[in-house]
Design an enzyme around this catalytic site. Structure first.
Site, PDB file in Angstrom:
ATOM      1  N   ARG A   1      15.195 -44.322  -9.687  1.00 28.80           N
ATOM      2  CA  ARG A   1      13.808 -44.662 -10.051  1.00 28.80           C
ATOM      3  C   ARG A   1      12.875 -44.194  -8.943  1.00 28.80           C
ATOM      4  O   ARG A   1      11.781 -43.697  -9.187  1.00 28.80           O
ATOM      5  CB  ARG A   1      13.635 -46.172 -10.311  1.00 28.80           C
TER       6      ARG A   1
ATOM      7  N   TYR B   1      -7.893 -39.073 -26.696  1.00 28.71           N
ATOM      8  CA  TYR B   1      -6.639 -39.271 -27.432  1.00 28.71           C
ATOM      9  C   TYR B   1      -6.491 -40.737 -27.876  1.00 28.71           C
ATOM     10  O   TYR B   1      -6.797 -41.656 -27.087  1.00 28.71           O
ATOM     11  CB  TYR B   1      -5.471 -38.871 -26.518  1.00 28.71           C
TER      12      TYR B   1
ATOM     13  N   ASP C   1      -7.261 -35.172 -18.458  1.00 32.77           N
ATOM     14  CA  ASP C   1      -6.090 -34.963 -19.307  1.00 32.77           C
ATOM     15  C   ASP C   1      -6.078 -33.468 -19.655  1.00 32.77           C
ATOM     16  O   ASP C   1      -6.941 -32.988 -20.389  1.00 32.77           O
ATOM     17  CB  ASP C   1      -6.204 -35.830 -20.561  1.00 32.77           C
TER      18      ASP C   1
ATOM     19  N   LYS D   1       3.905 -31.776 -25.179  1.00 31.37           N
ATOM     20  CA  LYS D   1       3.188 -30.757 -25.944  1.00 31.37           C
ATOM     21  C   LYS D   1       3.495 -29.355 -25.378  1.00 31.37           C
ATOM     22  O   LYS D   1       4.632 -28.984 -25.312  1.00 31.37           O
ATOM     23  CB  LYS D   1       1.700 -31.088 -25.944  1.00 31.37           C
TER      24      LYS D   1
END
Ligand SMILES: *Cc1c(COP(=O)(O)O)cnc(C)c1O
Length: 391
Positions: A52, A104, A176, A201
């Protein structure tokens, strides 16, 4: 910095510190499926201790994206929303965010329904209007959150202007960059502080992985974001990190081809009598056309268009053969989506309509098909619709 910094972007997609594995020479990086790492010394731990906090496979992707965005440090998350949400954790109770109104849908939901519960307030503004942004500033404004071009109306925001406004009041600028990727736009070079990605994407590009990335330039901000990544723990798994790295190698050629196709489709649609309007920053009549040209290397591969009615949308979606009709964008296959019921379903209808995201709007993300095939397909679907409405 790597020895390839004088090379162009497309070359650096392939040639970086990770072009082969230092230990074996393997030209595809090994996937380190370890959750934990043996420590040889009880006093002094090695570079990695627990995945992590740090994993060599994830770290390779983080370094690659940092370099491509001209940042100093990258962070990989389990989704674009995990990256965005973790970056919002830089804020504290009492802070205020100014955010693009046609952001978004998932980001809209995070800001309007989650952050509010933690005392972080927001104002949605039309980010193309600098006066409106200025008017929205409060004494506690700590962040500006931009999507440019925005989703789904492809509105263009002046990254430089917003970033300098933010600096004046000591606020951070988040961008973004999912729609354009560093192949076409580098927000950190324009003054932004944090670049965010849904790597689901264009960066990965094959509709086979969900991932998110964040990149910063300032080392202090990097330390804060690293602390939050490790604290919140929404890290990207190694298999998925590898898939994003594989996708990145072809980012440039995919973007070039898809962008060219998007341009041709946008021209075709804007001259079609059944199409009411086309939103694409590559069209000279787009209101953000010149600003977009100034701050990017191209209009990208996503466009949206408005048909006559909701019925027309249904007919078009039913009659086209090539595009995948789905949520998402930025893939090898052309994706057609219906923002009202997909990406922006989280936005209440009145809010959605106020932003111009109507029930007759479709969004298209051009893939790698031949553009003539796509245009023929769209032409046929629109002709069927014309025939049907003639009855
Ligand atoms: C898809 C998307 C997101 C969210 O990313 P996920 O990987 O789905 O969590 C954020 N911003 C934009 C612009 C997107 O298209």
């Amino acid at each position: 910095m790597s020895e390839y910094t004088d090379c162009t972007f497309e070359t650096r997609l392939l040639h970086n510190k990770f072009k082969y594995d230092k230990e074996t020479g393997a030209v595809s990086l090994p996937i380190h499926h370890a959750s934990t790492f043996h420590q040889a010394d009880p006093e002094k731990f090695g570079k990695y201790d627990y995945s992590r906090s740090g994993n060599p496979t994830r770290e390779a992707l983080e370094e690659i994206i940092a370099e491509l965005e001209d940042g100093t440090r990258g962070f990989a998350f389990s989704s674009g929303m995990a990256a965005i949400s973790t970056a919002f954790l830089l804020l504290s109770s009492g802070d205020h965010v100014i955010i693009s109104e046609d952001v978004y849908g998932g980001t809209y939901r995070m800001v309007s329904q989650v952050l509010t519960r933690f005392g972080i307030t927001h104002t949605f503004v039309d980010m193309t209007d600098l006066d409106a942004i200025q008017a929205a500033i409060q004494s506690n404004t700590k962040a500006f959150y931009i999507e440019t071009p925005s989703n789904p109306l492809l509105k263009v925001t002046d990254i430089r202007a917003v970033s300098s406004l933010a600096k004046e009041i000591g606020a951070l600028t988040y961008v973004d960059n999912t729609f354009l990727t560093p192949a076409l736009q580098k927000p950190l070079t324009l003054g932004a502080d944090i670049v965010l990605h849904s790597a689901t994407k264009f960066l990965s590009g094959h509709s086979d992985v969900v991932a998110g990335l964040a990149v910063v330039k300032d080392p202090e901000l990097a330390d804060q974001l690293y602390f939050l990544q490790n604290s919140f723990g929404a890290v990207l798994g190694v298999q998925d990190a590898w898939l994003v790295m594989r996708g990145l190698k072809t980012l440039h050629v995919r973007m070039q081809h898809s962008q060219e196709t998007a341009g041709k489709v946008a021209e075709f649609l804007s001259s079609h009598p059944l199409v009411k309007s086309v939103y694409y920053p590559g069209l000279s009549e787009h209101p953000g056309y010149s600003l977009h040209n100034e701050q990017t290397a191209g209009p990208g591969a996503v466009l949206s268009f408005e048909l006559e009615s909701e019925e027309a949308v249904k007919s078009f979606v039913t009659n086209v053969k090539l595009p995948v009709f789905a949520v998402s964008l930025g893939a090898v296959e052309t994706i057609l989506s219906y923002p009202a019921q997909m990406s922006h379903a989280a936005m209440p209808e009145p809010e959605r309509l106020k932003r111009g995201i109507t029930n007759s709007l479709l969004r298209l993300s051009a893939g790698l098909e031949n553009s003539a095939d796509l245009i023929r397909d769209f032409e046929a679907a629109l002709a069927k619709q014309a025939a049907a409405s003639a009855y």
